[in-house]
Design an enzyme around this catalytic site. Structure first.
Site, PDB file in Angstrom:
ATOM      1  CB  CYS A 115      -0.970  -0.028   1.190  1.00  0.00           C
ATOM      2  SG  CYS A 115      -2.199  -1.341   1.106  1.00  0.00           S
ATOM      3  CG  ASP A 122      -6.092   0.665  -5.972  1.00  0.00           C
ATOM      4  OD1 ASP A 122      -6.656   1.660  -5.471  1.00  0.00           O
ATOM      5  OD2 ASP A 122      -5.016   0.214  -5.549  1.00  0.00           O
ATOM      6  CG  HIS A 175      -5.770  -0.339  -1.939  1.00  0.00           C
ATOM      7  ND1 HIS A 175      -4.734   0.099  -2.727  1.00  0.00           N
ATOM      8  CD2 HIS A 175      -5.522   0.120  -0.692  1.00  0.00           C
ATOM      9  CE1 HIS A 175      -3.894   0.812  -1.988  1.00  0.00           C
ATOM     10  NE2 HIS A 175      -4.351   0.839  -0.749  1.00  0.00           N
TER      11      HIS A 175
END
Length: 252
Positions: free
Chosen positions: A130, A185, A217
């Site tokens: 991330c 995403d 995500h």
């Protein structure tokens, strides 16, 4: 395995961190692991252990050390979608200071990692998740001579319209690169993926860029509401293959 909770030097102070490596003298290749927004917690330590078990020394620093020490969240916050969103909103204001300081932080983390007993000299590997994947790219482009490989999973904000967008520094990279993108995403759209891949092609970087169909995500994080088992397994296969190619561990 040797597992240590330790404070390590960073650019603007001291970062709490998790360090793990196999028993034995090594030397083991060094790896930096960059956390997602929710920080060091049992899931991240479990993932670091899994990588270290293959013959690596892994350092996972609390990238948000400027704002808070670990833990940054309670486990129950991550299992519920609404509470996860609220936790994200609480932690997100720490991101700008991290992006501004991550290059200097990474130099300090690498100095610490390579100075540890049993850690091999030379370039290290870097992998992140991330926001950790985004910041891993920033760090790798700032220190290409010290980074043998970069792996980034479900990262967002890699391609933006800003003059300091992370993808604009890709030409500095010298090690092999892997991007595993989440499906659908909003922080890394198909068009942004194309821009990233075009930049990698133009720079002549050795890379793999893959879309994980159906994986949202945050798909690697089994302690959150975004977990996708198939995506997690595929990410391990990709990460281990990259490590074997670009920074192989000693044969036991």
């Amino acid at each position: 395995m040797q597992r240590i909770e330790i404070d390590v030097p960073a650019a603007d102070g001291v970062a709490d961190a998790y360090f793990v490596k196999p028993d034995g003298p090594g030397p083991y290749p060094g790896l930096l692991m960059f956390m997602d927004v929710f920080g060091l917690r049992p899931r991240l330590r479990e993932m670091a252990d899994r990588v270290a078990a293959r013959g690596y020394a892994v350092l996972a620093p609390n990238l948000f050390y400027r704002g808070a020490r670990s833990p940054l969240v309670e486990p129950a916050e991550l299992r519920d979608g609404e509470r996860r969103t609220a936790a994200y909103q609480r932690l997100a204001p720490m991101m700008p200071a991290l992006a501004a300081g991550v290059a200097a932080d990474t130099a300090a983390y690498l100095d610490f990692l390579t100075a540890q007993e049993g850690v091999a000299p030379g370039p290290a590997g870097l992998f992140g998740y991330c926001m950790g994947g985004r910041n891993a790219l920033i760090a790798a482009t700032a220190h290409p001579e010290r980074i043998a490989l970069l792996a980034s999973f479900h990262a967002g904000g890699v391609v933006t319209d800003a003059p300091d967008s992370p993808h604009l520094g890709i030409g500095a990279l010298t090690g092999e690169v892997y991007f595993g993108h989440a499906d659908n995403d909003g922080s890394m759209t198909p068009d942004q993926i194309k821009v990233l891949e075009s930049a990698l092609d133009a720079a002549g970087v050795t890379y793999t860029s893959e879309l994980y169909e159906g994986a949202p995500h945050g798909f690697t994080m089994s302690d959150t509401a975004m977990y996708h088992p198939g995506g997690e397994q595929r990410h391990w296969e990709a990460l281990f293959a990259l490590l074997d190619r670009a920074l192989p561990a000693p044969v036991s």
